[in-house]
Design a protein around this motif. Structure first.
Motif, PDB file in Angstrom:
ATOM      1  N   VAL A 125       1.107  -0.700   0.197  1.00 15.42           N
ATOM      2  CA  VAL A 125       0.089  -0.583   0.128  1.00 15.42           C
ATOM      3  C   VAL A 125       0.947   1.310   0.056  1.00 15.42           C
ATOM      4  O   VAL A 125       1.762   1.608   0.588  1.00 15.42           O
ATOM      5  CB  VAL A 125      -0.802   0.075   1.060  1.00 15.42           C
ATOM      6  CG1 VAL A 125      -1.565   1.255   1.793  1.00 15.42           C
ATOM      7  CG2 VAL A 125      -2.300  -0.941   1.193  1.00 15.42           C
ATOM      8  N   CYS A 126       0.918   1.576  -0.693  1.00 18.49           N
ATOM      9  CA  CYS A 126       1.275   3.172  -1.576  1.00 18.49           C
ATOM     10  C   CYS A 126       1.391   3.951  -2.109  1.00 18.49           C
ATOM     11  O   CYS A 126      -0.157   3.800  -3.365  1.00 18.49           O
ATOM     12  CB  CYS A 126       3.372   2.789  -1.301  1.00 18.49           C
ATOM     13  SG  CYS A 126       4.118   4.648  -0.849  1.00 18.49           S
ATOM     14  N   LEU A 127       1.513   5.204  -3.034  1.00 15.90           N
ATOM     15  CA  LEU A 127       0.511   6.090  -3.260  1.00 15.90           C
ATOM     16  C   LEU A 127       1.761   6.495  -4.668  1.00 15.90           C
ATOM     17  O   LEU A 127       1.344   7.027  -5.242  1.00 15.90           O
ATOM     18  CB  LEU A 127       0.411   7.501  -2.961  1.00 15.90           C
ATOM     19  CG  LEU A 127      -1.333   7.115  -1.764  1.00 15.90           C
ATOM     20  CD1 LEU A 127      -1.212   8.680  -1.183  1.00 15.90           C
ATOM     21  CD2 LEU A 127      -2.176   5.984  -2.029  1.00 15.90           C
ATOM     22  N   CYS A 128       3.349   6.040  -4.758  1.00 16.92           N
ATOM     23  CA  CYS A 128       3.603   6.949  -5.690  1.00 16.92           C
ATOM     24  C   CYS A 128       4.029   6.070  -6.985  1.00 16.92           C
ATOM     25  O   CYS A 128       3.951   6.913  -7.736  1.00 16.92           O
ATOM     26  CB  CYS A 128       5.331   6.237  -5.156  1.00 16.92           C
ATOM     27  SG  CYS A 128       5.528   4.540  -4.482  1.00 16.92           S
ATOM     28  N   GLU A 129       2.866   4.910  -7.163  1.00 16.28           N
ATOM     29  CA  GLU A 129       3.735   4.416  -8.417  1.00 16.28           C
ATOM     30  C   GLU A 129       1.758   5.219  -9.211  1.00 16.28           C
ATOM     31  O   GLU A 129       1.538   5.165 -10.315  1.00 16.28           O
ATOM     32  CB  GLU A 129       2.661   3.427  -8.640  1.00 16.28           C
ATOM     33  CG  GLU A 129       4.006   2.077  -7.467  1.00 16.28           C
ATOM     34  CD  GLU A 129       3.330   1.789  -6.942  1.00 16.28           C
ATOM     35  OE1 GLU A 129       3.845   2.038  -5.463  1.00 16.28           O
ATOM     36  OE2 GLU A 129       3.711   0.384  -6.538  1.00 16.28           O
ATOM     37  N   HIS A 135       5.872  10.946  -5.479  1.00 20.09           N
ATOM     38  CA  HIS A 135       5.908  10.845  -4.081  1.00 20.09           C
ATOM     39  C   HIS A 135       4.710  10.310  -3.596  1.00 20.09           C
ATOM     40  O   HIS A 135       3.583   9.857  -4.018  1.00 20.09           O
ATOM     41  CB  HIS A 135       5.911  12.333  -3.683  1.00 20.09           C
ATOM     42  CG  HIS A 135       7.740  13.035  -3.884  1.00 20.09           C
ATOM     43  ND1 HIS A 135       8.364  12.436  -2.873  1.00 20.09           N
ATOM     44  CD2 HIS A 135       7.654  13.695  -4.456  1.00 20.09           C
ATOM     45  CE1 HIS A 135       9.212  13.221  -3.393  1.00 20.09           C
ATOM     46  NE2 HIS A 135       9.054  14.419  -4.202  1.00 20.09           N
ATOM     47  N   CYS A 136       5.670   9.491  -2.540  1.00 17.12           N
ATOM     48  CA  CYS A 136       4.688   8.555  -1.772  1.00 17.12           C
ATOM     49  C   CYS A 136       2.866   9.337  -0.850  1.00 17.12           C
ATOM     50  O   CYS A 136       2.198   8.653  -0.149  1.00 17.12           O
ATOM     51  CB  CYS A 136       5.506   7.803  -0.710  1.00 17.12           C
ATOM     52  SG  CYS A 136       6.468   6.596  -0.816  1.00 17.12           S
ATOM     53  N   GLY A 137       3.168  10.727  -0.773  1.00 13.99           N
ATOM     54  CA  GLY A 137       1.951  10.826  -0.701  1.00 13.99           C
ATOM     55  C   GLY A 137       1.325  12.451  -1.099  1.00 13.99           C
ATOM     56  O   GLY A 137       2.250  12.563  -2.181  1.00 13.99           O
TER      57      GLY A 137
HETATM   58 ZN    ZN Z   1       5.767   4.656  -2.327  1.00 16.80          ZN
END
Ligand code: ZN
Ligand code: PBG
Length: 334
Positions: A125-129, A135-137
């Motif tokens: 679970v991360c947003l960077c992709e 960025h991851c946020g």
């Molecule tokens: Zn990330």
């Protein structure tokens, strides 16, 4: 633990155990088993796509049908779990693809759960992709500066985790390193009848040059700045222990140290301090370094890979995430 270094021990032979390989095998103190390995998969849109990642020979961006085949061969080799990363067709500044009901990871979860029954599906679970800026946020402007905003990001992470659980994920693995994310995700899962879904937290994740090839694979190179405001300084061991303690308090079921080989001291301390189920992530750069030397014929791939994985086990890892999972599992069989 103590060996006699002084005194009269006429039959004592230092270091070497007498006898056969069989006996040596019986007293081996650390063991590696396919049950301990997790295979990462990069999933993208399309059909019949198997695009090799340039900096990671043997690792592919896979369309869902191909990811299912890869997952099935992992299972056949004896690997029990995969961890999914998504490469969406569109990115934006709210990472909408990360929590879309029919996002790439959500679809991949459903298909793998259906076609490869019994295989554990973990989701990163991360947003960077999914962020256009990588960025991851969420980014907020502070005068001229652009900063990653911790607190507003938490809502989106919780939303992403919930969407993975709804699609059928078995384990949720937040990798963003925002403060408070484990508690926020735990609360979201609990209040939506997913009390039984465990969280494997990337608890001690260092800002590392070893992630370079992954960012190629996931197409998630930050477009400005770096990740040092949310990932940890590689100089800090005590801070890593504090991060792990916090994640455990917030409800993490498994804690992870990442990268692995260059951080075995952290792994050792985390395992001895907390005695918690502990994972190590043998990251992209670790894999690429081995592969590039293999290509030149400079090292023995099997021997080096197995020695490295064993070192992670010796340092305290119960679970190892590795791009070599299928190969290693097959080597262990033979
Ligand atoms: Zn990330
Ligand atoms: C997403 C994420 C990254 C990795 C796992 N999850 C990249 C990063 O933080 O830049 C790295 C994995 C690897 O290098 O193999 N945040």
């Amino acid at each position: 633990m103590h060996s006699p270094l002084t005194g009269d021990f006429p039959n004592y032979r230092p270091r070497r155990l007498r006898g056969s390989d069989t006996l040596r095998r019986m007293v081996r103190q650390t063991r590696l088993h396919p049950d301990q390995l997790v295979l990462p998969l990069f999933v993208r849109t399309g059909r019949k796509i198997r695009d090799e990642v340039q900096s990671m020979p043997g690792v592919f961006q896979l369309s869902i049908d191909e990811a299912v085949r890869e997952a099935a061969s992992a299972q056949k080799a004896g690997v029990l779990a995969v961890i999914l990363f998504g490469i969406p067709s569109k990115k934006d500044v709210r990472a909408s693809g990360a929590y879309a009901k029919n996002g790439i990871v959500q679809k991949a979860i459903r298909q793998i759960k259906k076609d490869v029954p019994g295989l554990l599906v973990i989701t990163d679970v991360c947003l960077c992709e999914y962020m256009s800026h990588g960025h991851c946020g969420l980014i907020k402007k502070c005068g001229k500066e652009q900063l990653v905003d911790n607190d507003s990001t938490l809502k989106l992470l919780a939303k992403t985790a919930l969407s993975h659980a709804e699609a059928g994920a078995d384990v949720i693995a937040p990798s963003d390193m925002m403060d408070g994310r484990v508690a926020t995700i735990r609360r979201e899962l609990d209040s939506n009848s997913f009390k039984e879904i465990p969280i494997m937290s990337y608890a001690a994740k260092f800002a590392s040059a070893y992630y370079g090839p992954f960012r190629d694979a996931a197409e998630s190179v930050p477009q400005f700045g770096d990740r040092k405001s949310y990932q940890m300084d590689s100089a800090n061991a005590e801070e890593a222990l504090r991060e792990v303690a916090l994640d455990i308090q917030e409800g993490a079921d498994i804690v992870m140290v990442k990268p692995a080989l260059a951080y075995l001291d952290i792994l050792y301390r985390v395992k001895s301090e907390f005695g918690y189920p502990t994972a190590a992530y043998a990251v992209s750069g670790e894999y690429s370094m081995i592969q590039s030397a293999v290509k030149r014929g400079w090292i023995d791939e099997q021997a080096l890979t197995m020695e490295s994985l064993l070192a992670m086990r010796r340092a305290g890892a119960d679970i190892i995430i590795t791009y070599s999972a299928i190969k290693a599992a097959n080597w262990l069989k033979n």
